[in-house]
Design an enzyme around this catalytic site. Sequence first.
Site, PDB file in Angstrom:
ATOM      1  N   GLY B 134       0.791  -1.236   0.000  1.00 40.39           N
ATOM      2  CA  GLY B 134       0.000   0.000   0.000  1.00 40.39           C
ATOM      3  C   GLY B 134       0.814   1.271   0.000  1.00 40.39           C
ATOM      4  O   GLY B 134       1.678   1.467  -0.864  1.00 40.39           O
ATOM      5  N   GLY B 187     -15.437  -6.580   3.460  1.00 41.14           N
ATOM      6  CA  GLY B 187     -14.767  -6.201   2.217  1.00 41.14           C
ATOM      7  C   GLY B 187     -13.257  -6.337   2.281  1.00 41.14           C
ATOM      8  O   GLY B 187     -12.540  -5.895   1.388  1.00 41.14           O
ATOM      9  N   GLU B 190     -11.855 -11.128  -0.663  1.00 37.64           N
ATOM     10  CA  GLU B 190     -12.663 -11.333  -1.870  1.00 37.64           C
ATOM     11  C   GLU B 190     -13.616 -12.502  -1.646  1.00 37.64           C
ATOM     12  O   GLU B 190     -13.389 -13.347  -0.775  1.00 37.64           O
ATOM     13  CB  GLU B 190     -11.751 -11.695  -3.053  1.00 37.64           C
ATOM     14  N   LYS B 205       4.501 -10.246  -4.204  1.00 35.19           N
ATOM     15  CA  LYS B 205       5.175  -9.102  -3.577  1.00 35.19           C
ATOM     16  C   LYS B 205       6.599  -9.458  -3.153  1.00 35.19           C
ATOM     17  O   LYS B 205       7.529  -8.671  -3.322  1.00 35.19           O
ATOM     18  CB  LYS B 205       4.370  -8.616  -2.366  1.00 35.19           C
ATOM     19  N   GLY B 302      -6.093  -0.718   0.680  1.00 28.89           N
ATOM     20  CA  GLY B 302      -7.087   0.341   0.838  1.00 28.89           C
ATOM     21  C   GLY B 302      -6.954   1.355  -0.269  1.00 28.89           C
ATOM     22  O   GLY B 302      -5.869   1.563  -0.820  1.00 28.89           O
TER      23      GLY B 302
END
Lengths: 426, 426
Positions: B134, B187, B190, B205, B302
Amino acid sequence: MKKVGVAILGLGVVGGGTYKALTEHREFYKKNHGVDIVVESVLERNKERAASLGVERNAIAQNIGEICNNPQVDIVVEVLGGVEPAKSFVLAVLNAGKSVVTSNKELFCKYWHELEEAAKLNGCGLFYEATCVGGVPIIRSLLDTLQVNKITSLTGIVNSTTNYILTKMTDSGMTYKDALKKAQSLGYAEADPKMDVDGFDPVYKLSILSSLAFHTKVPYTKIYREGITEIDSTDLLYGKRLGYVLKLLAIGKNTDSGIEVRVHPALIKSTHPLAGVNDSYNAVYISGDCVEDVMLYGRGAGALPTASAIASDIIYFATHDNFNYTTFENTENADPATKFITDFKSAYYIRLQAYDMGAQTKAKSVLEKYGITAEPVIFENSGVKGVGTIIFVTDETSESNIHKAVEEINSCKGLVSVASLIRVCQ
Amino acid sequence: MKKVGVAILGLGVVGGGTYKALTEHREFYKKNHGVDIVVESVLERNKERAASLGVERNAIAQNIGEICNNPQVDIVVEVLGGVEPAKSFVLAVLNAGKSVVTSNKELFCKYWHELEEAAKLNGCGLFYEATCVGGVPIIRSLLDTLQVNKITSLTGIVNSTTNYILTKMTDSGMTYKDALKKAQSLGYAEADPKMDVDGFDPVYKLSILSSLAFHTKVPYTKIYREGITEIDSTDLLYGKRLGYVLKLLAIGKNTDSGIEVRVHPALIKSTHPLAGVNDSYNAVYISGDCVEDVMLYGRGAGALPTASAIASDIIYFATHDNFNYTTFENTENADPATKFITDFKSAYYIRLQAYDMGAQTKAKSVLEKYGITAEPVIFENSGVKGVGTIIFVTDETSESNIHKAVEEINSCKGLVSVASLIRVCQ
């Protein structure tokens, strides 16, 4: 392959570490970054020190002029510390067209505007990752990744000496004096520890960090400062019982009402990520409008961690064609439009010495008189009825207000007095 | 003032957040970075979605060709996810001479070499801060500040969904299934959670991060992968009693014997900085030869935290004349000279089901036979003599060795069997 010549001003702990890091990683930089970093010159009076690091005799400059005139030198690392002669030297090399990397937070914080002006005038780079929080990539992150955020707050543990002392006091109940002695014996604190324990060093760093974070100049003179010399280990133990850890925090806030900048000891919830930052580790916790919360953590000092920051600036210089200096107008003083909040708000931990049964009721009524909501969280009887220790933790109130309340409590001689007042960071 | 035109491919959660961040911060960027960032075009089939974000009708492109041919677009943000059509779109815009920012870890990890080749060929920038963790500035830090270190290890909590599930299981004793349901209802996971819970996302990653950290290509196919679907909350509770927290770790090590890369659940000491990384927070803990230990912590996912990373890449593009892509030769496969360690070493937590008095002695003797030092740390009697739960924590041994020992213990039918085997990160 591009070659970059480096000069190092001062071969003390950080300078020596930088020399070692640069020379030992030369092949590594060649392979991974395609640049040949060569230490061409050092300025160091102690010739033995230079020799012991492996510096060749002819690489030791006699004076700053030699470095300014050395066409092999592209970038100069200033790790002398203090304002002079560092300032004159840095200005001299910038005016000689050489870029500068510095770890000198005092010089940088006080004369940033002047150094940047000289750098721009001469088309030179001015790099300062090493001024704050050792090897933790906080400066570059504020310049190149977190720069897109409206940063609303920044809370840091940015001084290793005091964090080491407070960790020792917390973990083993040592007094401040004993913990300081231990830190000095291990080389974590200077013989004259004033810069660290009185909070000057974190003030310099907070000035640099909050200027970058808030995109406006925050002069160090605007920062409230309180050190750790008056901390009583009793309060660390009570704090622990209440779920808090005491840290020397550097706090910057940027709100609609203005900018608030302060360095002082504070109790912080033991579940907060900053509470686990111990010993000589440092961290900066940042809240931005997009990124939400981010924390950068690592060694706040030390020869090699600081050398990592310095070397990264040199590689950045070697692999980028243009440099950004800062993202705000770098004036000497604050922008006249910037409002600074001095009567800031905080929650408070108050330890009271009670001499009589009515102490708790009296203290509570005084706090209430000033609109301060507080519940007693610890009451310890000393054996004599009504006499003992009472601890309150208040809701948020202003500095001026809490001090008025404390003064009034202290006027109740023979009944109750305030033994400690410590801010609580929420 | 320099103007930079942006196109966004996909207005889902991250794309929508990016649109919002860029448009709302336009004046902020102008003031602080001297650049005017304008969203010129978006590619989004759902016209209502685009309209609800405030995108003007004429800014909605009908196809990728329109974006490639739009002279107002300088840089394209790809936030579609998945390999196709993202890959074709990214190659098309790069070949049209436009720079690219992506948050698409799967595409990037699998086709990094191909995308970089196209970017270089066309003199375009290729930015990928948003592919990992993120808004945490990990990519730029590996490229521009920690790049000077020989990084020996990297341990990350890099997937928010699984970290949320494991935090819930740890804190409230929920089963994996219940915690997953809760994550889905919020949420955080998935409907098909495979990518996260089976560890594919952290593998992508880790491939990106370890390639940068170790200055050599670490293809995702070389990474050992194990998800969290088999985790029994019983072991989280026993772990807690023993002073450990269970996390899904992405571990990269670079030693003299080779590179070791793996994603799997592991118990980590509760005093380790990574142990306090909870819920949807992520962190990467890095050890380098100069910087020592550094940890970067923050929201791993997010809309706005990821938008922060994307926006920072756009501002970087707008304010730098040259871009570095990576610090290693970006081939499709690993350098043939790179050795990968597959039979890696670890300490282990073994939970045994004992059916008879001799179980503990037997298990210990089997472990000893394989040269594994281990002491029973918990013994719980179920009420019937000798029957119950036994937990061992072993010293470091190899994967192949521990599996042989487990197989032999399991062959002692009716006496003892292995209920859980979990790696312990030291």
